[in-house]
Every structure is written in C-alpha cells, then in structure tokens.
Design an enzyme around this catalytic site. Structure first.
Site, PDB file in Angstrom:
ATOM      1  N   LYS A  50      -2.821   0.463   1.502  1.00  0.00           N
ATOM      2  CA  LYS A  50      -3.326   0.266   2.861  1.00  0.00           C
ATOM      3  C   LYS A  50      -3.419  -1.233   3.178  1.00  0.00           C
ATOM      4  O   LYS A  50      -3.076  -1.670   4.280  1.00  0.00           O
ATOM      5  CB  LYS A  50      -4.688   0.960   3.020  1.00  0.00           C
ATOM      6  CG  LYS A  50      -4.549   2.482   3.111  1.00  0.00           C
ATOM      7  CD  LYS A  50      -5.853   3.256   2.950  1.00  0.00           C
ATOM      8  CE  LYS A  50      -5.528   4.753   2.874  1.00  0.00           C
ATOM      9  NZ  LYS A  50      -6.699   5.609   2.648  1.00  0.00           N
ATOM     10  N   GLN A  94     -12.807   5.129   1.587  1.00  0.00           N
ATOM     11  CA  GLN A  94     -11.864   5.917   0.796  1.00  0.00           C
ATOM     12  C   GLN A  94     -12.583   7.085   0.122  1.00  0.00           C
ATOM     13  O   GLN A  94     -13.612   6.916  -0.516  1.00  0.00           O
ATOM     14  CB  GLN A  94     -11.186   5.011  -0.248  1.00  0.00           C
ATOM     15  CG  GLN A  94     -10.086   5.672  -1.045  1.00  0.00           C
ATOM     16  CD  GLN A  94      -8.871   6.072  -0.200  1.00  0.00           C
ATOM     17  OE1 GLN A  94      -8.551   5.423   0.787  1.00  0.00           O
ATOM     18  NE2 GLN A  94      -8.217   7.145  -0.576  1.00  0.00           N
ATOM     19  N   ASP A 117      -9.861   7.045  10.459  1.00  0.00           N
ATOM     20  CA  ASP A 117      -9.398   8.247   9.751  1.00  0.00           C
ATOM     21  C   ASP A 117      -9.513   9.490  10.641  1.00  0.00           C
ATOM     22  O   ASP A 117      -8.956  10.542  10.325  1.00  0.00           O
ATOM     23  CB  ASP A 117     -10.283   8.502   8.521  1.00  0.00           C
ATOM     24  CG  ASP A 117      -9.745   7.856   7.259  1.00  0.00           C
ATOM     25  OD1 ASP A 117      -8.517   7.859   7.070  1.00  0.00           O
ATOM     26  OD2 ASP A 117     -10.564   7.380   6.449  1.00  0.00           O
TER      27      ASP A 117
HETATM   28  N1  GUN Z   1      -8.534  10.230   0.428  1.00  0.00           N
HETATM   29  C1  GUN Z   1      -7.366  10.924   0.450  1.00  0.00           C
HETATM   30  N2  GUN Z   1      -6.766  10.779   1.651  1.00  0.00           N
HETATM   31  C2  GUN Z   1      -7.566   9.985   2.396  1.00  0.00           C
HETATM   32  C3  GUN Z   1      -7.474   9.468   3.716  1.00  0.00           C
HETATM   33  O1  GUN Z   1      -6.537   9.729   4.481  1.00  0.00           O
HETATM   34  N3  GUN Z   1      -8.502   8.678   4.104  1.00  0.00           N
HETATM   35  C4  GUN Z   1      -9.557   8.399   3.302  1.00  0.00           C
HETATM   36  N4  GUN Z   1     -10.517   7.614   3.793  1.00  0.00           N
HETATM   37  N5  GUN Z   1      -9.670   8.856   2.082  1.00  0.00           N
HETATM   38  C5  GUN Z   1      -8.680   9.647   1.622  1.00  0.00           C
END
Ligand code: GUN
Length: 279
Positions: A50, A94, A117
């Site tokens: 990211k 996350q 998200d």
């Molecule tokens: N863990 C697995 N996929 C994601 C996601 O798209 N966003 C976040 N914040 N955590 C995750």
C-alpha cells in the site's frame, strides 16, 4: 478452450496511473495513514504494498506500526488524532487486529469521511442503497477486472461464494447494482456445486486453497478468484484450482496478479475521493 487470463497487474497499473495524473493535474495534496498493529507477516506485506502504491500515485503515506500489546484505548486515541489531522485524508487500519482488540469498535471510530476501506457502517449502508462515495476496495477491484474484459453484468447469473463483510456481501451489492442476478453461497449452502454451475460470473471469496474445482464451473463462465492462500507447496494460490478451471472458463483471474493488486489500486482511488469530499 483455455480461458483468457485477466491481468490484474496491468489493469491496476492503469488505475494507479489515472490516479497519479489526476493528482498532478489538479495539484492535490493527498495523505493516507496506514495503521498496523503487531507483526503478522501477511499484513506487513500488504501494508508495504500500500505504501509503494502511494509513492507511485503521489500520495503521502504515514505509517503507524504499533506493538501487538497496544491497548484498545491507545489505538482509539490514535484514530481520534488521525481523524482530526488535516494532512490525513484517509485512514486504514490493517485487519486482522490482535484478538484483544475489538475490530468493529475501532472501525466505527474512524471518521466515515476518512474511511477509505469503506468498512464503517455508515459507508456500508450507502453501498447497500447504491449512493456511495467510497467503493469497497476488493469488490470494486473485481468489478474493474470484469469490465476490463468487456463483460456486461446485466442479466447474468452471478454466484458469490463467501459472505464476509469485506468481500462477499459488498461484492453481491455491486453485481446487483449492475443488474446481475445474484446468489450468495456460504458454508450452509445445500448443493453448492449445482448452484455454482449456474454461474455466468463466479466470484470465489472463501479463503480455502483450490476450493473451486472444474466440476463446479459452467463452460465459458467468468471466474474471479479473490483468495490469497498458501498451498501445500508453500506457494501463493487462490480459492480456484487454476489449472483445471482455466480449461473450462472463458475468463479467469490468476493468483497472484489478479484481484490482489486491484484492491490496492482502488484504495488509491478512494483516498483521492476522500480528499475531494473533505475539501
Ligand atoms: N485485511 C485484508 N484485506 C484488507 C483490506 O482491504 N483492508 C484492511 N484494512 N485490512 C485488510
């Protein structure tokens, strides 16, 4: 006939380039805060990816790596600080969080305007209604891949395997918004194979390596594989048994290089959207 492979790396590069150009053209100053708690190796890889994508797009990224023992109070305090910080347009915590932390409580604390998200109940509700600013990243990435292959969802039988809040449920909504006829399957579904065999578009979001086999797939179906698993050989693999299903499908996404890179590209798009709705 062998399926055409939908190249998620190429499509995601295009989306990120469009984001980069928009930021440059409009002279935007965009910031994303990424919070990671503990040292889950998979989460570390995602967070690093990211941050890399932010660099490519010209988004400032701020990483907050907290120890696994962080208390809920400390984490909520950080979220409050980021909510109030004008340099931070998007906040991403996350998941999964260590077990002693309540994920729902943490997500609900994020300002809905910074929830890139689209996990906050306010944003989930908007997705349900069809009037949304933030797209749920992984489902939106799947839709981009479907569009990139020139597939029109309208009137198609769509089957989603998995009903998670992050993927299965919002995926069903996005397909429905495009006039697909949508079925959501899960662990209690009777005769899963027969239901899956009806699908013109089959989305696998189960989290189990090689779960979808060729006998579950209709000839010529479009197969979107959301899974990221480790196979018995230790290699990354999806929820779909690629070798046999790709002989039957018309289009298929690979793992790695399919849906994974798209999730991050859509996150970049949401972060710019966050900047827009805040200014
Ligand atoms: N863990 C697995 N996929 C994601 C996601 O798209 N966003 C976040 N914040 N955590 C995750």
């Amino acid at each position: 006939m062998a399926a055409q492979i939908i190249d998620g790396k190429a499509v995601s590069a295009k989306v990120k380039e469009e984001v980069r150009q928009q930021i440059e053209r409009e002279g935007l100053d965009v910031g994303l805060a990424v919070v990671i708690v503990g040292d889950d190796p998979a989460s570390r890889v995602y967070v690093n990816n990211k941050k890399k994508a932010c660099e490519v797009c010209g988004i400032k990224s701020y990483e907050y790596a907290l120890p696994a023992e962080t208390t809920e109070e400390e984490l909520l305090e950080l979220v409050d600080t980021l909510n109030a910080d004008k340099n931070v347009n998007g906040i991403l915590v996350q998941l999964p969080l260590p077990k002693h932390l309540n994920e729902e409580k943490v997500i609900e604390r994020i300002s809905p305007m910074k929830d890139v998200d689209a996990f906050h109940a306010a944003n989930v509700g908007k997705i349900m209604i069809g009037n949304y600013a933030f797209l749920p990243c992984t489902p939106a990435g799947c839709m981009e891949l479907i569009h990139s292959a020139g597939i029109d969802v309208s009137g198609k039988e769509c089957v989603v395997i998995g009903r998670s809040n992050i993927v299965g449920k919002p995926m069903a909504m996005l397909l429905l918004h495009e006039n697909g006829t949508v079925t959501v399957c899960h662990s209690r579904t009777k005769d899963l194979k027969e239901v899956c065999r009806r699908a013109d578009i089959l989305v696998a979001a189960v989290g189990r390596a090689n779960f979808v086999t060729a006998d579950m797939v209709k000839d010529g179906a479009v197969v979107i594989d959301v899974g990221i698993n480790r196979g018995e050989d230790g290699k990354l693999c999806g929820d779909v048994k690629f070798d046999e299903v790709s002989e039957k499908a018309s289009f298929i996404t690979p793992v790695p290089g399919g849906v994974g890179p798209m999730t991050i590209a859509m996150l970049m798009k949401n972060t710019v959207m966050a900047k827009k709705i805040q200014s």
